[in-house]
Scaffold this motif. Structure first.
Motif, PDB file in Angstrom:
ATOM      1  N   GLU A  71       0.843  -1.194   0.000  1.00  0.00           N
ATOM      2  CA  GLU A  71       0.000   0.000   0.000  1.00  0.00           C
ATOM      3  C   GLU A  71       0.878   1.243   0.000  1.00  0.00           C
ATOM      4  O   GLU A  71       1.958   1.262   0.587  1.00  0.00           O
ATOM      5  CB  GLU A  71      -0.941   0.001   1.207  1.00  0.00           C
ATOM      6  N   LEU A  72       0.393   2.278  -0.667  1.00  0.00           N
ATOM      7  CA  LEU A  72       1.142   3.523  -0.817  1.00  0.00           C
ATOM      8  C   LEU A  72       0.516   4.595   0.062  1.00  0.00           C
ATOM      9  O   LEU A  72      -0.660   4.933  -0.086  1.00  0.00           O
ATOM     10  CB  LEU A  72       1.130   3.962  -2.277  1.00  0.00           C
ATOM     11  N   SER A  73       1.325   5.134   0.981  1.00  0.00           N
ATOM     12  CA  SER A  73       0.872   6.199   1.875  1.00  0.00           C
ATOM     13  C   SER A  73       1.587   7.497   1.514  1.00  0.00           C
ATOM     14  O   SER A  73       2.794   7.497   1.240  1.00  0.00           O
ATOM     15  CB  SER A  73       1.161   5.834   3.331  1.00  0.00           C
ATOM     16  N   TYR A  74       0.838   8.594   1.516  1.00  0.00           N
ATOM     17  CA  TYR A  74       1.421   9.904   1.247  1.00  0.00           C
ATOM     18  C   TYR A  74       1.677  10.625   2.564  1.00  0.00           C
ATOM     19  O   TYR A  74       0.768  10.776   3.385  1.00  0.00           O
ATOM     20  CB  TYR A  74       0.486  10.744   0.373  1.00  0.00           C
ATOM     21  N   ALA A  75       2.929  11.065   2.763  1.00  0.00           N
ATOM     22  CA  ALA A  75       3.289  11.838   3.947  1.00  0.00           C
ATOM     23  C   ALA A  75       2.884  13.285   3.707  1.00  0.00           C
ATOM     24  O   ALA A  75       3.547  14.021   2.967  1.00  0.00           O
ATOM     25  CB  ALA A  75       4.788  11.734   4.215  1.00  0.00           C
ATOM     26  N   ALA A 131      -3.355   5.635   1.569  1.00  0.00           N
ATOM     27  CA  ALA A 131      -3.360   6.101   2.951  1.00  0.00           C
ATOM     28  C   ALA A 131      -2.626   7.442   3.040  1.00  0.00           C
ATOM     29  O   ALA A 131      -1.920   7.849   2.116  1.00  0.00           O
ATOM     30  CB  ALA A 131      -2.679   5.071   3.858  1.00  0.00           C
ATOM     31  N   PHE A 132      -2.826   8.110   4.176  1.00  0.00           N
ATOM     32  CA  PHE A 132      -2.103   9.341   4.488  1.00  0.00           C
ATOM     33  C   PHE A 132      -1.381   9.153   5.814  1.00  0.00           C
ATOM     34  O   PHE A 132      -1.882   8.476   6.729  1.00  0.00           O
ATOM     35  CB  PHE A 132      -3.046  10.527   4.640  1.00  0.00           C
ATOM     36  N   ASP A 133      -0.223   9.807   5.937  1.00  0.00           N
ATOM     37  CA  ASP A 133       0.434   9.947   7.230  1.00  0.00           C
ATOM     38  C   ASP A 133       0.504  11.429   7.544  1.00  0.00           C
ATOM     39  O   ASP A 133       0.936  12.229   6.711  1.00  0.00           O
ATOM     40  CB  ASP A 133       1.844   9.354   7.213  1.00  0.00           C
ATOM     41  N   ALA A 156      -9.738   5.624   8.937  1.00  0.00           N
ATOM     42  CA  ALA A 156      -9.000   4.420   9.303  1.00  0.00           C
ATOM     43  C   ALA A 156      -7.745   4.230   8.446  1.00  0.00           C
ATOM     44  O   ALA A 156      -6.872   3.435   8.796  1.00  0.00           O
ATOM     45  CB  ALA A 156      -9.898   3.192   9.179  1.00  0.00           C
ATOM     46  N   LYS A 157      -7.639   4.962   7.331  1.00  0.00           N
ATOM     47  CA  LYS A 157      -6.481   4.874   6.460  1.00  0.00           C
ATOM     48  C   LYS A 157      -5.506   6.031   6.694  1.00  0.00           C
ATOM     49  O   LYS A 157      -4.637   6.290   5.866  1.00  0.00           O
ATOM     50  CB  LYS A 157      -6.922   4.865   4.993  1.00  0.00           C
ATOM     51  N   VAL A 158      -5.656   6.703   7.830  1.00  0.00           N
ATOM     52  CA  VAL A 158      -4.764   7.800   8.196  1.00  0.00           C
ATOM     53  C   VAL A 158      -3.953   7.375   9.415  1.00  0.00           C
ATOM     54  O   VAL A 158      -4.501   6.816  10.372  1.00  0.00           O
ATOM     55  CB  VAL A 158      -5.555   9.085   8.513  1.00  0.00           C
ATOM     56  N   SER A 159      -2.651   7.637   9.389  1.00  0.00           N
ATOM     57  CA  SER A 159      -1.803   7.421  10.556  1.00  0.00           C
ATOM     58  C   SER A 159      -1.258   8.772  11.018  1.00  0.00           C
ATOM     59  O   SER A 159      -1.047   9.671  10.208  1.00  0.00           O
ATOM     60  CB  SER A 159      -0.652   6.455  10.235  1.00  0.00           C
ATOM     61  N   PHE A 160      -1.042   8.892  12.333  1.00  0.00           N
ATOM     62  CA  PHE A 160      -0.589  10.148  12.935  1.00  0.00           C
ATOM     63  C   PHE A 160       0.716   9.862  13.665  1.00  0.00           C
ATOM     64  O   PHE A 160       0.729   9.210  14.705  1.00  0.00           O
ATOM     65  CB  PHE A 160      -1.666  10.661  13.895  1.00  0.00           C
ATOM     66  N   ALA A 161       1.834  10.340  13.103  1.00  0.00           N
ATOM     67  CA  ALA A 161       3.148  10.076  13.675  1.00  0.00           C
ATOM     68  C   ALA A 161       3.811  11.375  14.104  1.00  0.00           C
ATOM     69  O   ALA A 161       3.353  12.466  13.773  1.00  0.00           O
ATOM     70  CB  ALA A 161       4.028   9.342  12.668  1.00  0.00           C
TER      71      ALA A 161
END
Length: 439
Positions: free
Chosen positions: A91-95, A114-116, A134-139
């Motif tokens: 899966e490809l996530s965009y920062a 997804a997004f980060d 649910a496809k967003v991560s918070f780092a």
């Protein structure tokens, strides 16, 4: 709608040109035209095209200079190329930190998985798109209690970076009556050479040291948390394909070791990214196909046998947007000083800090730079391009070979799609904030 960007921005419609069919009158003649990022935009009537629009006309459409412009077709084609190189199952996530302009994020929401995000404002921008929370991560280290609460309420994956942060996420979940979903950010026990910024190995403010992760996981089993897996990001802006492939292998090996201490089957594995873009004439682009082949091998031989249900993510920011944007500024003065010619423009480091060398360059080198409305003219000599700020740090191009340019001509800096406006001191000396346009 929440998440409005207070900065001025414009959406400009233009004919989307098919890959490989960018308009141009003749071959590029400048020495810097060999840079691949310049050739991607195209040329018509001696003028640079952005999204098929001549740059001088675009300046009128957005209300004048300076401004940032991002090419929608180049963004789409970039994602298409990444998808073609990467295996099915990645899966490809965009920062979002790379370029949080809402129109850019909206466009990418239809192209990535997804997004980060790294702040509450970026979170709001991501949640304004059709992509599910649910496809967003918070780092990121130092998330506030308010930010963690927002993330839990929005059902995003919180990437916890310490024991303290895990307890705060637990408390937020208890207040809201939600069992938060978390991933543990790991500070790896290896160093990735040749990265522009090292974000793993040695002492770091990012994540939990790999050797301490098993103990943390044991503590997390006593908290009301849904621990889904790991986020391992070791470095950024790396142009060395062999090093990147080795880092991916080490990341997977580390993740598999840590799964033995996981309280439940690992359902999420973020391998990070780190793919760089060529800023300078001698930089060699990353071999994306080799990166994809390496990921294919790791997925089939190492990840899937042990983590059959894991969502495997590669997180890219700069690599997606960096080469798709330009910064356009207008010459307001041409002056001679003791044998040197200076072009003074109406923009500068307060908008595009990285191009001045003040955002991490140990030895300053010029970004690709052209006179956007004189693309057919022959080289006239070397000039130094400086911004309008009252500081010698405001240097955009030192002794650059350019055609004859004068007041009113447009200077275009490339590689401006990532870490441009939002990574610059826009309040410095009180100049207006420039608009952004997705063309």
């Amino acid at each position: 709608m929440i998440g409005q960007n207070p900065l001025p921005m414009v959406a400009v419609d233009a004919e989307v040109l098919a890959p490989g069919r960018l308009k141009r009158d003749r071959e590029w003649s400048w020495e810097m035209s060999r840079h691949p990022s310049i050739a991607a935009f195209g040329l018509e009537g001696g003028k640079l095209l952005v999204g098929g629009v001549p740059v001088d006309r675009l300046a009128e459409q957005v209300g004048g200079t300076p401004f940032f412009a991002y090419d929608r077709a180049l963004l789409t084609n970039r994602i298409r190329r990444i998808r073609a190189a990467f295996p099915v199952g990645i899966e490809l996530s965009y920062a979002v930190k790379a370029n949080p302009m809402p129109a850019v994020v909206q466009h990418l929401s239809r192209l990535v998985d997804a997004f980060d995000v790294a702040s509450a404002r970026e979170l709001r921008t991501a949640l304004d798109t059709p992509l599910d929370g649910a496809k967003v991560s918070f780092a990121g280290p130092g998330k506030s209690v308010a930010e963690l609460t927002q993330a839990v309420a929005a059902n995003v994956t919180v990437v916890v970076e310490s024991h303290t942060e895990a307890t705060r996420v637990t408390a937020a979940g208890e207040r809201l009556g939600i069992r938060p979903r978390v991933a543990v950010r790991v500070n790896p026990d290896f160093v990735v050479r040749s990265s522009g910024m090292r974000m793993g190995g040695g002492p770091q403010q990012f994540g939990v040291d790999a050797e301490r992760v098993p103990a943390l996981l044991k503590d997390l089993t006593r908290m009301e948390l849904d621990v889904i897996g790991f986020h391992i990001f070791a470095g950024s802006q790396n142009l060395h394909t062999d090093v990147l492939c080795q880092a991916q292998r080490q990341t997977v090996e580390l993740a598999l070791r840590l799964t033995e201490a996981a309280p439940a089957p690992v359902r999420y594995l973020n391998l990070g990214g780190g793919l760089g873009i060529p800023y300078f004439e001698r930089d060699v682009p990353v071999d994306l196909e080799r990166i994809g082949a390496n990921l294919t091998e790791l997925l089939t031989s190492a990840i899937r046998p042990d983590l059959p249900d894991a969502e495997v993510v590669v997180e890219l920011g700069r690599y997606i947007v960096g080469e798709c944007g330009v910064y356009v500024t207008r010459i307001v003065d041409r002056k001679e000083s003791r044998g040197r010619t200076f072009l003074v423009v109406d923009g500068g480091l307060h908008h595009q800090l990285a191009a001045t060398g003040n955002l991490g360059q140990a030895i300053r080198r010029n970004y690709p730079l052209v006179i956007g409305n004189r693309m057919d003219d022959e080289i006239d000599g070397r000039v130094t391009v400086v911004g309008c700020l009252c500081t010698p740090l405001d240097l955009l191009g030192n002794e650059v070979a350019l055609p004859r340019a004068d007041v009113g001509d447009l200077v275009v800096l490339f590689q401006a799609g990532a870490y441009g406006l939002t990574a610059s001191p826009t309040a410095f000396l009180g100049h207006p904030t420039p608009p952004e346009a997705l063309v």
